[in-house]
Design a protein around this motif. Structure first.
Motif, short mmCIF file in Angstrom:
data_model
loop_
_atom_site.label_atom_id
_atom_site.label_comp_id
_atom_site.label_asym_id
_atom_site.label_seq_id
_atom_site.Cartn_x
_atom_site.Cartn_y
_atom_site.Cartn_z
N ALA A 54 -0.69 5.43 7.28
CA ALA A 54 0.33 5.56 6.24
C ALA A 54 1.59 4.76 6.55
O ALA A 54 2.30 4.35 5.63
N PHE A 55 1.88 4.53 7.83
CA PHE A 55 3.08 3.76 8.17
C PHE A 55 2.75 2.32 8.53
O PHE A 55 3.61 1.57 8.98
N ALA A 56 1.52 1.92 8.30
CA ALA A 56 1.09 0.56 8.62
C ALA A 56 1.67 -0.46 7.63
O ALA A 56 1.96 -1.60 8.01
N THR A 57 1.82 -0.06 6.37
CA THR A 57 2.37 -0.96 5.34
C THR A 57 3.30 -0.17 4.44
O THR A 57 3.20 1.06 4.32
N ASP A 58 4.17 -0.89 3.75
CA ASP A 58 5.05 -0.23 2.78
C ASP A 58 4.23 0.40 1.67
O ASP A 58 4.55 1.50 1.21
N GLU A 59 3.18 -0.29 1.23
CA GLU A 59 2.35 0.23 0.14
C GLU A 59 1.69 1.55 0.53
O GLU A 59 1.66 2.50 -0.25
N ALA A 60 1.20 1.63 1.75
CA ALA A 60 0.55 2.86 2.22
C ALA A 60 1.57 3.99 2.34
O ALA A 60 1.30 5.13 1.93
N ARG A 61 2.75 3.69 2.88
CA ARG A 61 3.80 4.72 3.00
C ARG A 61 4.22 5.21 1.62
O ARG A 61 4.36 6.41 1.40
N GLU A 62 4.38 4.30 0.68
CA GLU A 62 4.76 4.67 -0.68
C GLU A 62 3.67 5.52 -1.33
O GLU A 62 3.97 6.46 -2.09
N ALA A 63 2.42 5.22 -1.05
CA ALA A 63 1.32 6.02 -1.59
C ALA A 63 1.37 7.44 -1.04
O ALA A 63 1.21 8.42 -1.78
N LEU A 64 1.62 7.57 0.26
CA LEU A 64 1.75 8.89 0.86
C LEU A 64 2.92 9.65 0.24
O LEU A 64 2.79 10.83 -0.13
N GLU A 65 4.04 8.99 0.11
CA GLU A 65 5.22 9.62 -0.49
C GLU A 65 4.95 10.02 -1.93
O GLU A 65 5.44 11.06 -2.39
N GLY A 66 4.17 9.23 -2.65
CA GLY A 66 3.82 9.56 -4.03
C GLY A 66 2.98 10.82 -4.13
O GLY A 66 2.99 11.50 -5.16
N ILE A 67 2.26 11.13 -3.08
CA ILE A 67 1.47 12.37 -3.04
C ILE A 67 2.32 13.54 -2.59
O ILE A 67 2.34 14.60 -3.21
N THR A 68 3.04 13.34 -1.49
CA THR A 68 3.74 14.47 -0.87
C THR A 68 5.07 14.82 -1.51
O THR A 68 5.39 16.00 -1.66
N HIS A 69 5.88 13.83 -1.88
CA HIS A 69 7.21 14.13 -2.38
C HIS A 69 7.21 15.03 -3.62
O HIS A 69 7.98 16.00 -3.67
#
Length: 182
Positions: A54-69
């Motif tokens: 999830a922290f490997a790319t901005d896109e992956a981090r944003e995807a995680l945040e889109g789920i969790t936030h």
């Protein structure tokens, strides 16, 4: 420390763990997005495995945040509505500066607790977070300057507990003064 003085504290990290517990829609969505490799042998979220992807790319981090936030926000809103109206309510939100506009959220007070970068890295290592992982996470977060811009109060957590307690006493007095009289 604020809770010990009477505040009702809602911890975003605790809520974040709850919304991705086994059997939740949050965990299901994470597995759908990142794969079963983010699960441990018992079916719970393997946080280091998730962090690696999830922290490997901005896109992956944003995807995680889109789920969790959204899930965290929904649960926070529910808990806020249950707090006694006269209470000092503290929302412990470590990634506040990275989320929606603080002004839009309507916080009366924003408290930033800070320590020098090296102190934070050492503390994370002491808690079992590999230094490289801690540095990657910190690189994806707001800067100290960005956090301070949001703050109504800055607490220095680089010294000993007595120094921290003294600052919290001053903060608590200010928070109490903001409370409406009964």
């Amino acid at each position: 420390m604020l809770q010990a003085r009477g505040a009702v504290v809602l911890d975003a990290d605790a809520v974040a763990r709850e919304v991705v517990a086994p059997g939740t829609p949050g965990l299901k969505a994470i597995v759908e997005r990142f794969g079963a490799g983010v699960l441990g042998p018992e079916g719970a979220l393997d946080r280091p495995a998730l962090a690696a992807v999830a922290f490997a790319t901005d896109e992956a981090r944003e995807a995680l945040e889109g789920i969790t936030h959204p899930a965290i926000q929904e649960e926070f809103t529910r808990r806020i509505s249950e707090a006694p109206p006269e209470s000092v309510l503290v929302l412990d939100v470590p990634l506040l500066a990275e989320s929606e506009s603080v002004a839009k959220r309507g916080y009366e007070v924003v408290i930033v607790v800070e320590a020098p970068r090296e102190v934070r890295l050492d503390r994370l290592e002491e808690r079992g977070v590999p230094r490289a992982d801690a540095e990657a996470r910190m690189a994806a977060q707001a800067t100290d300057e960005q956090r301070r811009k949001l703050a109504t109060h800055v607490i220095d957590n680089s010294s000993d507990r007595a120094h921290l307690e003294s600052q919290v006493d001053t903060l608590w007095s200010d928070l109490q003064a903001r409370q409406p009289s009964p």
